[in-house]
Design an enzyme around this catalytic site. Structure first.
Site, PDB file in Angstrom:
ATOM      1  N   LYS A 144       1.439  -0.929   0.119  1.00 33.70           N
ATOM      2  CA  LYS A 144      -0.117  -0.115  -0.441  1.00 33.70           C
ATOM      3  C   LYS A 144       1.018   1.570  -0.241  1.00 33.70           C
ATOM      4  CE  LYS A 144      -3.824  -2.330   2.037  1.00 33.70           C
ATOM      5  NZ  LYS A 144      -4.825  -3.018   3.160  1.00 33.70           N
ATOM      6  N   ASN A 180      -1.629  -0.221   6.917  1.00 36.23           N
ATOM      7  CA  ASN A 180      -1.326  -1.444   7.578  1.00 36.23           C
ATOM      8  C   ASN A 180      -0.704  -1.812   6.340  1.00 36.23           C
ATOM      9  OD1 ASN A 180      -3.280  -2.086   5.552  1.00 36.23           O
ATOM     10  ND2 ASN A 180      -4.763  -4.011   6.982  1.00 36.23           N
ATOM     11  N   TYR A 209     -12.487  -1.763  -3.681  1.00 35.74           N
ATOM     12  CA  TYR A 209     -12.648  -2.291  -2.015  1.00 35.74           C
ATOM     13  C   TYR A 209     -14.304  -2.019  -1.999  1.00 35.74           C
ATOM     14  CZ  TYR A 209      -8.516  -1.401   0.838  1.00 35.74           C
ATOM     15  OH  TYR A 209      -7.125  -1.605   0.448  1.00 35.74           O
ATOM     16  N   HIS A 214      -2.098  -5.194   1.186  1.00 35.54           N
ATOM     17  CA  HIS A 214      -3.242  -5.590   1.122  1.00 35.54           C
ATOM     18  C   HIS A 214      -2.948  -7.400   0.375  1.00 35.54           C
ATOM     19  CE1 HIS A 214      -7.263  -7.273  -0.442  1.00 35.54           C
ATOM     20  NE2 HIS A 214      -6.612  -6.997  -1.616  1.00 35.54           N
ATOM     21  N   GLU A 235      -9.419  -9.978  -8.311  1.00 30.55           N
ATOM     22  CA  GLU A 235      -8.672  -8.921  -7.965  1.00 30.55           C
ATOM     23  C   GLU A 235      -7.186  -9.090  -9.294  1.00 30.55           C
ATOM     24  OE1 GLU A 235      -7.210  -9.333  -3.633  1.00 30.55           O
ATOM     25  OE2 GLU A 235      -9.737  -8.709  -3.236  1.00 30.55           O
TER      26      GLU A 235
END
Ligand code: GTP
Ligand code: MG
Length: 148
Positions: free
Chosen positions: A9, A112, A49, A115, A126
């Protein structure tokens, strides 16, 4: 062989963690079949998302994932989807064990670091969202004889 979609990310890219993260999956014995540094558009972020559209943090999530470049990857290996999730650790870095990527490098749930697809259906969705078929490379590595 099973494939999964993993993405460093924007926080991970800015914090120079691409190499560290790639190294962990390489050393584990998984095989990289596609990768690119890219800017995620709002449209792609909202598609990626979509399952979180009704969540209160959806806006923040889209703002964050589009806030800087990401490093998108496809990795291949036996049970790579579930194993990569284990290597990433819990969603909230506060609960992620040391030794996992989020446990070692993350502090807050909003940033975080990585992904990873959570099921075979998400992985397929994805991978197709982020990569064209011709961007993925089919090749064999002699290493695999020493992994399997
Ligand atoms: P991903 O691999 O990023 O999909 O994480 P995940 O599968 O472990 O978690 P989930 O799909 O449930 O949530 C997607 C992302 O939303 C998480 O990785 C977090 O970055 C973010 N997120 C989840 N809960 C919260 C929250 O309460 N606040 C904020 N700001 N972000 C959240
Ligand atoms: Mg998820």
């Amino acid at each position: 062989m099973e494939r999964t979609f993993l993405m460093v990310k924007p926080d991970g890219v800015q914090r120079n963690l691409i190499g560290e993260i790639v190294a962990r999956f390489e050393k584990k014995g998984f095989q990289l079949v596609g990768a690119k540094l890219m800017q995620v558009s709002r449209e792609l972020a909202e598609q990626h998302y979509a399952e979180h559209k009704e969540r209160p943090f959806f806006g923040e999530l889209v703002d964050f994932i589009t806030s800087g470049p990401v490093f998108a990857m496809v990795w291949e290996g036996e049970d790579v989807i579930a194993t990569a999730r284990q290597m990433m650790g819990k969603t909230n870095p506060k609960e992620a064990f040391p030794g996992t990527i989020r446990g070692d490098f993350g502090v807050t749930v909003g940033k975080n670091v990585i992904h990873g697809s959570d099921s075979p259906a998400s992985a397929e969705r994805e991978i197709n969202l982020f990569f064209k078929e011709e961007e993925l490379v089919n090749y064999s590595k002699l290493m695999n004889e020493w992994v399997y």
